[in-house]
Enzyme design. Structure first.
Site, PDB file in Angstrom:
ATOM      1  NE  ARG A  56      31.929  36.514  39.264  1.00 61.44           N
ATOM      2  CZ  ARG A  56      31.473  37.327  40.212  1.00 61.44           C
ATOM      3  NH1 ARG A  56      31.942  37.259  41.419  1.00 61.44           N
ATOM      4  NH2 ARG A  56      30.531  38.220  39.952  1.00 61.44           N
ATOM      5  CB  THR A  57      34.442  37.155  32.683  1.00 59.37           C
ATOM      6  OG1 THR A  57      33.418  36.315  33.213  1.00 59.37           O
ATOM      7  CG2 THR A  57      34.914  36.611  31.347  1.00 59.37           C
ATOM      8  NE  ARG A 108      30.830  39.111  30.018  1.00 59.05           N
ATOM      9  CZ  ARG A 108      30.726  38.719  31.293  1.00 59.05           C
ATOM     10  NH1 ARG A 108      30.303  39.572  32.210  1.00 59.05           N
ATOM     11  NH2 ARG A 108      31.037  37.488  31.656  1.00 59.05           N
ATOM     12  CG  HIS A 136      30.241  33.053  30.076  1.00 61.55           C
ATOM     13  ND1 HIS A 136      31.583  33.219  29.800  1.00 61.55           N
ATOM     14  CD2 HIS A 136      29.996  33.787  31.208  1.00 61.55           C
ATOM     15  CE1 HIS A 136      32.117  34.007  30.710  1.00 61.55           C
ATOM     16  NE2 HIS A 136      31.178  34.371  31.573  1.00 61.55           N
TER      17      HIS A 136
END
Ligand code: NCD
Length: 307
Positions: A56-57, A108, A136
């Site tokens: 998703r990210t 990330r 996050h």
């Protein structure tokens, strides 16, 4: 203007991002609107570098940037496919990306604090897309956006946060955002091995946000406006099997939830929410993830305007 922690936002910045997300969502409904949005950042570039898995990210950031007209340069498995595998430090990698004159870096990393260390050597804005068991912040923004959409407010909410509270970075970041708004009450549900960190309790206390800790899932769910369930963060545990007991929700267990409550999850889920729950109108996790695209578009837009 780096985005490193949910702590850095105030409520007017959050509301502004949400208004922008609503606008961008509206524009995305028509081709004419999409073309207009595409003009906003045409000619700019986003570089995304992920040292940990992501669905998703990374994809929502990259789709967001592309919808805004930006070019996207990406390495999705930087732990293996970047010079990190040869022993390069995160600071050196960051300095190199900074030297390529992109407009934004989304990163990330598997180590808490690593994205902040990278940002410290970059003039280019860096967005923390998750740093180990740290934070996050963009997930917290999209979580808050989903809560606002369901309840119309981010105050006076009884929020149940359950699962792996000691390793889950989304838990820390969401707690930060909730602590910015008055009169929220957080009920942390976990087994003793997975309790929320003392740093989280400390900032909640400092902000006046009340909270309690329990292992009584049923009672917690019954009183909730928002249930935020999380996965066991097995990648940080030596022996995940030793702690992976309990906390699976199914259609029966969510029966006690109020009709107006929502069930959220940052996803991916493993076995902590049964697929049969998805059909329940209170199951909000796919709506939550979908809204994340517009929140990330709004955030990119904001960071570039201010950066
Ligand atoms: C979360 C993460 O990476 O921290 N996933 C996500 O970004 N939606 C939650 C998780 O992996 O459990």
């Amino acid at each position: 203007m780096h985005i490193l922690t949910a702590e850095q936002f105030n409520t007017s910045q959050i509301e502004k991002i949400f208004r922008r997300a609503d606008y961008l969502r509206g524009q995305s409904a028509t081709l004419a609107g999409r073309k207009k949005v595409y003009k906003l950042h045409e000619g700019r570039q986003l570089c995304s570098i992920f040292f940990q898995p992501s669905t998703r990210t990374r994809l929502s950031f990259e789709i967001a940037a592309t919808k805004l007209g930006m070019g996207v340069i990406s390495t999705e498995n930087a732990r293996e496919h970047s010079s990190s595998a040869k022993g390069e430090t995160i600071e050196d990698t960051a300095k190199i990306l900074d030297g390529y004159d992109v407009d934004l870096i989304v990163m990330r990393h598997y180590e808490a604090g690593a994205v902040a260390r990278a940002a410290a050597v970059c003039k280019t804005p860096v967005i923390n897309a998750g740093d180990g068991t740290g934070e996050h912040p963009t997930q917290a923004l999209l979580d808050a956006y989903a809560i606002k959409q369901a309840h119309g407010r981010l105050t006076k909410l009884n929020v149940v946060i359950g699962g792996d509270l000691s390793h889950g970075r989304t838990v820390r970041s969401l707690s930060w955002l909730l602590s910015k708004y008055p009169k929220n009450h957080i009920v942390f549900v976990s087994i003793p091995e997975l309790r929320v960190g003392s740093d989280v309790k400390k900032f909640l206390k400092a902000s006046g946000t009340t909270f309690e800790e329990t292992s009584d899932v049923k009672a917690a769910l019954a009183g909730a406006d928002v249930v935020y369930w999380t996965r066991l963060q097995a990648e940080y545990l030596k022996d995940p099997k030793a702690v992976s007991k309990g906390f699976s929700l199914n259609e029966k267990s969510i029966d006690v939830m109020k009709k107006t409550a929502i069930l959220m999850h940052p996803l991916p889920r493993v076995d902590e929410i049964a697929p049969a729950v998805d059909a329940d109108p209170r199951a909000a996790y796919f709506r939550q993830a979908a809204g994340g695209l517009y929140v990330r578009m709004a955030l990119i837009d904001t960071v570039i305007q201010n950066g």
